[in-house]
Design an enzyme around this catalytic site. Sequence first.
Site, PDB file in Angstrom:
ATOM      1  N   ASP A   1     -10.820   4.044  -1.049  1.00  0.00           N
ATOM      2  CA  ASP A   1     -11.594   3.202  -0.250  1.00  0.00           C
ATOM      3  C   ASP A   1     -13.305   3.237  -0.154  1.00  0.00           C
ATOM      4  O   ASP A   1     -13.603   4.362  -0.255  1.00  0.00           O
ATOM      5  CB  ASP A   1     -10.855   3.439   1.023  1.00  0.00           C
TER       6      ASP A   1
ATOM      7  N   ASP B   1       0.821  -1.255   0.064  1.00  0.00           N
ATOM      8  CA  ASP B   1       0.011   0.138  -0.244  1.00  0.00           C
ATOM      9  C   ASP B   1       0.989   1.282   0.136  1.00  0.00           C
ATOM     10  O   ASP B   1       2.087   1.118   0.205  1.00  0.00           O
ATOM     11  CB  ASP B   1      -0.720  -0.093   1.187  1.00  0.00           C
TER      12      ASP B   1
HETATM   13  C1  9PG Z   1      -4.630   1.033   6.014  1.00  0.00           C
HETATM   14  C2  9PG Z   1      -5.633   1.539   4.772  1.00  0.00           C
HETATM   15  C3  9PG Z   1      -6.157   0.435   4.189  1.00  0.00           C
HETATM   16  C4  9PG Z   1      -6.853   0.877   2.758  1.00  0.00           C
HETATM   17  C5  9PG Z   1      -5.999   1.377   1.939  1.00  0.00           C
HETATM   18  C6  9PG Z   1      -5.486   2.661   2.738  1.00  0.00           C
HETATM   19  O1  9PG Z   1      -6.553   9.561   1.315  1.00  0.00           O
HETATM   20  N1  9PG Z   1      -6.657   8.947   2.511  1.00  0.00           N
HETATM   21  O2  9PG Z   1      -6.879   9.954   3.578  1.00  0.00           O
HETATM   22  C7  9PG Z   1      -6.656   7.803   2.538  1.00  0.00           C
HETATM   23  C8  9PG Z   1      -6.667   7.179   4.041  1.00  0.00           C
HETATM   24  C9  9PG Z   1      -6.419   5.745   4.045  1.00  0.00           C
HETATM   25  C10 9PG Z   1      -6.169   4.982   3.000  1.00  0.00           C
HETATM   26  C11 9PG Z   1      -6.300   5.323   1.775  1.00  0.00           C
HETATM   27  C12 9PG Z   1      -6.378   6.771   1.425  1.00  0.00           C
HETATM   28  O3  9PG Z   1      -6.369   3.450   3.178  1.00  0.00           O
HETATM   29  O4  9PG Z   1      -6.401   1.887   0.784  1.00  0.00           O
HETATM   30  O5  9PG Z   1      -7.306  -0.301   2.259  1.00  0.00           O
HETATM   31  O6  9PG Z   1      -5.069  -0.747   3.725  1.00  0.00           O
HETATM   32  O7  9PG Z   1      -4.548   2.283   3.912  1.00  0.00           O
HETATM   33  O8  9PG Z   1      -4.090   2.256   6.799  1.00  0.00           O
END
Ligand code: 9PG
Length: 513
Positions: free
Chosen positions: A353, A292
């Site tokens: 997500d 990720d």
């Molecule tokens: C774990 C998560 C999960 C999730 C991923 C990712 O933009 N944002 O604020 C944002 C926050 C979290 C995020 C994606 C974008 O989630 O997609 O499935 O694994 O990390 O921390």
Amino acid sequence: MTHHFTLNIDPADLLVLTNGYQSWSEAELRPLQGTQVRAKLHWMTEQGQDPAFPPSDEAGVWRSHTLVALVRENGGGWVGCALDAARTFAHWEVRAAGDRVEVSCALEGPEVEVAWEETDDVIAAVERLSAQLGQNMGARTPAPLRVWCSWYSYFREVTLGDMLDNARLALEKDLPFDVFQLDDGFQAGLGDWFDADPTFGGHARELPAQLAELGYRAGLWLAPFLVGPNSRLFAAHPEWLLKDAASAPLLLGDNWGGPYAALDTTHPEALAWLRDLAATCREWGYDYLKIDFLYAAAFPGVRHDPSVSRAQAYRMGLQAIRDGLGEDGFLLACGAPVAASIGIVDAMRTGPDVTPFWDDEPRRVLLADGAVPSTRSALQTTLARWYQHAWYQPDPDVMIARRELSLLRDHERGAMLGMLDTIGGLRASSDPIAMLGEDDLALLRRSLDITAPDRPVALTTAGGPTVTQWTRGTFNIGDRPSGDLPARSFRAAGGQSVGLNTEAQTLVELAHD
Ligand code: 9PG
């Protein structure tokens, strides 16, 4: 190298289909004369877009990564696609210029072939050119897996016990999962993957054998290119970090309570460390890795080897992980530059997500963040990227079937299910199984049915700024009815809206629609 094309056509007659940079970046289908919005906060552009080529924020100017399409009312138009993305980022820009349209494709990295075609069938041309790119890069498309993932219910509070409780219940209820995947929360810090978070109640290496006894494969989340500013890795190896112009470790994004640093994947020792990280997870018994926040390896910055392009630096890091995991391991990429990952990863998250609510209007509209986690944003971006099943198995994210701890209404859950059916690829759930009633369990089982990707029948913006009309049914992701299709719903061809209840629809006028 920049390619230029001029079209003698009125911009008012065209829609534009854009592809976002990384998994979470907005992809959309909009009138060319509209505005591609740029997020108001800097960290959103860093974490959700390519800060080196962000949305234009200018009326009539649209930016797209790797592939772009212009669509006329009759379904014909133009499609452009870079035919290799391993070392080169292709930056498309489409500009309404009076009674003409100017198109450019700037290559960041070594020269690659760029296709630009006029067509009477944009859908077919998009599918053909994306398939050609996938083939050129040796796309991996193994059989899709059905995954239970801890993130969307347990978040960072997940424990070893939660994983095992859910796996036992899944077995008892005969739910057809292949993999149980532990997400963020088990580790001491970003970069300190081998040390456990004290609240996890054990160590990640204890999980695979216990899952195997229940008949499940073990999956693990990593953000392999991130380094927490307070981590042991940060203190031990500042020379492995991506730098800013003043040679200080570059801090980017905003998650885990602040910004974070990134590994410099042109540094041979950092690459060796990445290989060892993936190999160690494999030794622990994980043959499925969800990797990720991968865009960090391609972030603009000063690198150990300045002759390496950003795309190539990213790919070197990705290859190190593949080498450590082994050819037969399953790699799901997330937050990843999408086209640059083809041929190394098995699956790719294709949108933001999903969330247990429909929309995050303040962040999406007022802060103009197209990468905001929300069910609406996930549907929009993933549907606008339907052709990417030629690049990897798409991961359209989890079904949220639970009614408890969820604000989703039945027709919104139906739209989510319709999206999974349409896109194909991986199936996943994050619901605490003990929380599911009989109806929820039936919906969950239904969502775990693997489907082949559907094809669009038309590209119009009816039903929202994405691809809404498919052979198997029609979406309306907007907040007003579209024709006779209620807001926030999916209706199967010749049938009823999936899960649509008779509750009065909330009709909200949104500036962005
Ligand atoms: C774990 C998560 C999960 C999730 C991923 C990712 O933009 N944002 O604020 C944002 C926050 C979290 C995020 C994606 C974008 O989630 O997609 O499935 O694994 O990390 O921390």
